[in-house]
Design a protein around this motif. Sequence first.
Motif, PDB file in Angstrom:
ATOM      1  N   LYS A 202       0.864  -1.329   0.240  1.00  0.00           N
ATOM      2  CA  LYS A 202      -0.055   0.046  -0.072  1.00  0.00           C
ATOM      3  C   LYS A 202       0.907   1.058  -0.032  1.00  0.00           C
ATOM      4  N   LYS A 203       1.721   1.168   0.830  1.00  0.00           N
ATOM      5  CA  LYS A 203       2.797   2.413   0.912  1.00  0.00           C
ATOM      6  C   LYS A 203       3.432   2.645  -0.570  1.00  0.00           C
ATOM      7  N   LEU A 204       3.691   1.626  -1.090  1.00  0.00           N
ATOM      8  CA  LEU A 204       4.219   1.521  -2.438  1.00  0.00           C
ATOM      9  C   LEU A 204       3.408   2.177  -3.566  1.00  0.00           C
ATOM     10  N   ASP A 205       2.002   2.089  -3.175  1.00  0.00           N
ATOM     11  CA  ASP A 205       1.175   2.450  -4.150  1.00  0.00           C
ATOM     12  C   ASP A 205       0.922   1.447  -5.386  1.00  0.00           C
ATOM     13  N   ALA A 206       1.236   0.082  -5.003  1.00  0.00           N
ATOM     14  CA  ALA A 206       1.508  -0.996  -5.985  1.00  0.00           C
ATOM     15  C   ALA A 206       0.206  -1.447  -6.302  1.00  0.00           C
ATOM     16  N   ILE A 207      -0.849  -1.486  -5.474  1.00  0.00           N
ATOM     17  CA  ILE A 207      -2.113  -2.235  -5.707  1.00  0.00           C
ATOM     18  C   ILE A 207      -2.799  -1.850  -6.967  1.00  0.00           C
ATOM     19  N   PRO A 208      -3.044  -0.456  -7.062  1.00  0.00           N
ATOM     20  CA  PRO A 208      -3.847   0.177  -8.224  1.00  0.00           C
ATOM     21  C   PRO A 208      -2.850  -0.483  -9.880  1.00  0.00           C
ATOM     22  N   SER A 209      -1.550  -0.430  -9.465  1.00  0.00           N
ATOM     23  CA  SER A 209      -0.651  -0.809 -10.860  1.00  0.00           C
ATOM     24  C   SER A 209      -0.923  -2.444 -11.144  1.00  0.00           C
ATOM     25  N   ILE A 210      -1.172  -3.054  -9.771  1.00  0.00           N
ATOM     26  CA  ILE A 210      -1.322  -4.538 -10.127  1.00  0.00           C
ATOM     27  C   ILE A 210      -2.711  -4.768 -10.916  1.00  0.00           C
TER      28      ILE A 210
END
Length: 542
Positions: free
Chosen positions: A105-113
């Motif tokens: 979440k901190k990396l803001d990776a979920i939207p990208s996934i």
Amino acid sequence: MGKKSRNERETPIKETFEPLPLESKAPATVVLLLNSPEEDILIKACEAIQTFAEKGDENKVSLLGLGALAPLCQLITHNNKLVRRNAFMALGIMATNGDVRTALKKLDAIPSIIEKLSLEGGIPPLLQLLNSEFPVIQHLALKTLQHVTTDRDANKTFRDKQGFEKLMGILNNVNFSDLHAEALHVLANCLSDSESVQLIHKSGGLTKLMEFVLTPSVPEIRSGVIKCITRVAQSSESCKVLHEQDVETVLVELLSLENIGVMTSACQAVAALTFHLNSKERFRELGCISVLVQLLSRESLALREAATQVTKDFDLLIQQLYQSCPKIVANSAATLCNMAEHEIIRCSILSHGAIQALLEPLKSTVTQVLVNTARCLAVLASDEEARTELVRVGGLQLLVNLLQSHSKEVLHIACLAVNVCASDEPTAVEMCKFGALEILQEINQSKTRRNSFSELAVNSLLNSNLSFKYSLTSSLASTDIITCGFYDAGKARPGQRMLTLEELSKQPVNQRQAIIFVNKATVLPEYESNIRVWFDSLKGEI
């Protein structure tokens, strides 16, 4: 041998090394290899990380500390399909750990996934993974679907690809009970679409949801089911089906549970259903509002907000005050009273015409109706707007009449209401016009009828009506500040009702009794503090 020419020395070597086998037992080394330009190495490195992570949370946290997340998030966009797949698998396994999810979440990776999942290429494989023999894969697939189905287009694809059938298959299988909560979350997302609601209704899905609500289960599953019901309730057609299955009774029962999450979800479902007349009427019959009011005193902020959302519909309660059934009227007045303790809610209740609605119950001959109505009036009258309205609609006469009740309980509450209403001069003067002061004086002289509130009520009436106070006691306190409109009509006689200035002005001129009236326009402010002294000296001469 002769000397090599320059051209011979610069000719590049065409031969390459044979592929080297990659073997490493050090996790740190494998993490470093995630930055390799070689696709074969990346494929094997991702596989190794996946295998290592599957062995437990300790390994997942270790990989997190070694910095594996960032390169894995980059590799899910790699040109090589096998690299992308293995990177996704490694991320999925690691994401089962809470610390890893927080880091993602901190990396803001979920939207990208999620973006990497096309609707046609992403949803079918996810649905296929629901058949996996490995529970961890099924959980991950459902969690991913939770995110994907928040999109409207994804909902349509999910429906077209028989996603509902897959979910209902899981929900109908007791062996998959560990997947039910996550499956219900996905289902709730999809039910925001009217076509999806119709589809699940035709397939018997709504009936299945009702079975889940009625069956004791873990709170998370019940909350998930209630959330689905809330989504279904957005549709009038679907709400009719829920009403036919008496969903209102079930929800009211759930409001009495001790689980905060379930009660909060139930409040939200009730709020959605009350937009439909049949459900609204059913909730009224079940006494739902009374239950919700009790939740307003809970510590949970989320629960209080959810309960307030429902209880803001005051029209139903206020209309019940016009009912002929004493029990309904008494309960409605009691509920409004409890709700009015909260200032914000009290203002809303007043804006819905509560004061006017309380007039008829004040004429009742039923003790409990009178007690609850007078108590409700006492709470509402703490607001100046309510007192003004009470004077306007003629409610003070009815309240003063209650002071003559033979019921101690009614008398006690009536005195309390008079005490509250007497907090400003216009209301106090109006009640004195109806004989409230004389009645209360009589009550206070009785050993059996006198009570603490009757004494307070007299003091409140006199403190808000200094003309009467001076006439009755022949003195004023240092805190009693007279203003324009104050008058001295002489010493009050025992048992005689004191008259207002308006009433005195309508009487014939009496030369035996001088009435002194203070007109602020002719009295300088600096002399106001001395007026009481002047009255005291003048009193004996009148």
